[in-house]
Design an enzyme around this catalytic site. Structure first.
Site, PDB file in Angstrom:
ATOM      1  N   PHE A 147     -55.864  14.827  -1.476  1.00 21.97           N
ATOM      2  CA  PHE A 147     -55.391  14.341  -0.187  1.00 21.97           C
ATOM      3  C   PHE A 147     -54.460  13.143  -0.395  1.00 21.97           C
ATOM      4  CE2 PHE A 147     -59.564  16.196   0.915  1.00 21.97           C
ATOM      5  CZ  PHE A 147     -59.230  16.967   2.023  1.00 21.97           C
ATOM      6  N   ASP A 203     -51.081   4.008   4.607  1.00 12.72           N
ATOM      7  CA  ASP A 203     -52.032   4.785   3.793  1.00 12.72           C
ATOM      8  C   ASP A 203     -51.316   5.390   2.584  1.00 12.72           C
ATOM      9  OD1 ASP A 203     -54.338   5.952   2.855  1.00 12.72           O
ATOM     10  OD2 ASP A 203     -54.539   7.422   4.461  1.00 12.72           O
ATOM     11  N   HIS A 223     -62.928   4.256   7.689  1.00 17.10           N
ATOM     12  CA  HIS A 223     -62.306   5.583   7.623  1.00 17.10           C
ATOM     13  C   HIS A 223     -63.315   6.502   8.312  1.00 17.10           C
ATOM     14  CE1 HIS A 223     -60.597   9.136   5.123  1.00 17.10           C
ATOM     15  NE2 HIS A 223     -61.682   9.614   5.713  1.00 17.10           N
TER      16      HIS A 223
HETATM   17 ZN   LIG Z   1     -58.811   6.641   4.548  1.00 15.23          ZN
END
Ligand SMILES: [Zn+2]
Length: 435
Positions: free
Chosen positions: A325, A307, A181
């Site tokens: 998030f 995701d 990431h």
């Molecule tokens: Zn991520």
């Protein structure tokens, strides 16, 4: 028990020119392909796939299933149910559970929970460092032996280049891809959306594209030096895509994935302050969106991964700055891929199957998956490319509802999903007719 998936449009990397083939399944494996004239064996159950696409099971390389530790958001069973409904036969959960999946016991637990649910395959991703805190390497070999297919500290990326270098050397020796990431938190910390004109207008703190690009370049250099396989998660910026393109040309072992929301939405979607547009990496500006589409077109981007990141409604109901998030994605990915990519002529069906199945299988070394050639495991995604439907979170199998795509209309839908020859999801009438 024998099952024939008959008369569909088979899209398989082993025979890209193939149409009109029926797939014969026995004991969870593909037994043979039958041509148009060939008859189904006696006593065989027939699934009529006329007008439908028949593809090797889709593999979502990047999900968050929240179990163990946050079962109010999602469990392995509910996540697997959402996967099946979205056309995914396999999902790969990131290690940011509570506790973190940094050891063989948790890896094994996740696989056992998935087997108990019997709805999708779960291939866990182990942590790079213990507790994903960036200091001490986790036991990669033991996690791999327990069934982990890659390592990552996903949302808490390893900031120390020396530790990342050692992690890559280890991962290389265990033949495990390192999923990155890419986010240099010294550049992005405190940010809640893409840094640019719109973040300025909205008065929200931005996360610059540079935060992703610096990390991508650093880790591509480390991959070059160590010979490790690095896989960039949810790539979202021009610079990172360009870095991958150059690295691939140089022969560096790098692959990458994109999420449906990043190829669909830009940071303009944040204008209503809907917290379901808040994710990391953030929705980028139009120029980045164009670079993503170009990377999908030219093959720089290898895979589509959701995701899928479930959060409780109460958390997402906070103001934009404070909300967590992430969005859910398992049930809308196929619809978005058809709307935004296939029906717009950006990619063809073969490339879609490559991005959702055969490439993920290759990247994670999942032998017997990513193809339906005889001998392979009978994970099958059946898709109606012309089915018009509206997504409603009220019908979601996920425990969470945090998506910006509630109420969206799609053309193209997963209509039946088979895992090892067993139907785990269907919204068409299965013909029980015996031949
Ligand atoms: Zn991520």
């Amino acid at each position: 028990m024998k099952l024939l998936i008959a008369n569909g449009h088979l899209i398989d990397p082993a025979a890209p020119e193939n149409t009109g083939m029926s797939v014969l399944i026995e004991d969870g494996r593909v037994e043979a392909w039958l041509g148009p004239g060939e008859k189904a064996p006696e006593g065989c159950e027939v699934f009529d796939a006329s007008g439908l696409l028949v593809a090797p099971g889709f593999i979502d390389m990047h999900v968050h299933l929240r179990e163990p530790g946050q079962e109010h958001k999602e469990t392995i069973a509910s996540g697997c149910a959402a996967a099946g409904a979205g056309g995914w036969t396999s999902v790969c959960p990131m290690p940011n559970t509570t506790p973190v999946n940094d050891n063989a016991a948790i890896t094994r637990y996740m696989i056992e929970q998935a087997e108990r649910a019997g709805l999708a395959n779960v291939f866990p991703i182990g942590a790079i460092t213990k507790s994903s805190d960036g200091s001490e390497l986790a036991e990669m070999g033991e996690m791999k032996a327990a069934g982990a297919v890659a390592v990552s500290d996903d949302g808490r990326p390893v900031s120390n280049a020396g530790i990342m270098r050692r992690a890559m050397q280890y991962a290389r020796d265990f033949d495990l891809p390192v999923i990155d990431h890419c986010e240099d938190k010294s550049l992005s910390s405190g940010g809640v959306m893409h840094e640019g004109r719109i973040s300025l207008l909205l008065g929200l703190k931005g996360m610059p594209a540079l935060a992703e690009e610096i990390d991508a370049v650093r880790d591509i250099l480390l991959a070059k030096e160590t010979g490790a396989h690095i896989h960039l998660a949810h790539i979202s910026t021009c610079g990172a895509i360009e870095a991958v393109r150059r690295a691939k040309n140089e022969g560096i072992n790098v692959t990458c994935e994109v999420t449906p929301h990043h190829f669909t939405l830009s940071d303009k979607a944040v204008e209503g302050y809907d917290t379901n547009t808040k994710m990391s990496p953030p929705l980028r500006s139009e120029e980045h969106l164009e670079a993503i589409i170009e990377g999908i077109k030219d093959g720089t981007i290898d895979a589509i991964a959701t995701d899928h990141a479930p959060h409780h409604a109460d958390e997402k109901a906070l103001e934009y700055d404070r909300a967590p998030f992430g969005i859910t994605g398992l049930e809308t990915a196929v619809g978005l891929a058809f709307n935004e990519l296939v029906h717009r002529g950006i990619i063809g069906l073969e490339r879609l199957v490559e991005m959702c199945s055969s490439n993920p299988a290759k990247i994670f070394r999942l032998d017997g998956r990513g193809t339906l050639k005889p001998g392979s495991i009978a994970d099958v995604s059946i898709i109606d490319p012309e089915r018009k439907w509206t997504y409603s979170t009220a019908d979601s199998r996920s425990k969470s509802r945090n998506t910006p795509f509630d109420g969206w209309e799609f053309t193209g839908k997963a209509v039946a999903t088979f895992v090892a020859g067993k139907v785990v999801f269907s919204d068409i009438q299965i013909s029980a007719a015996k031949s």
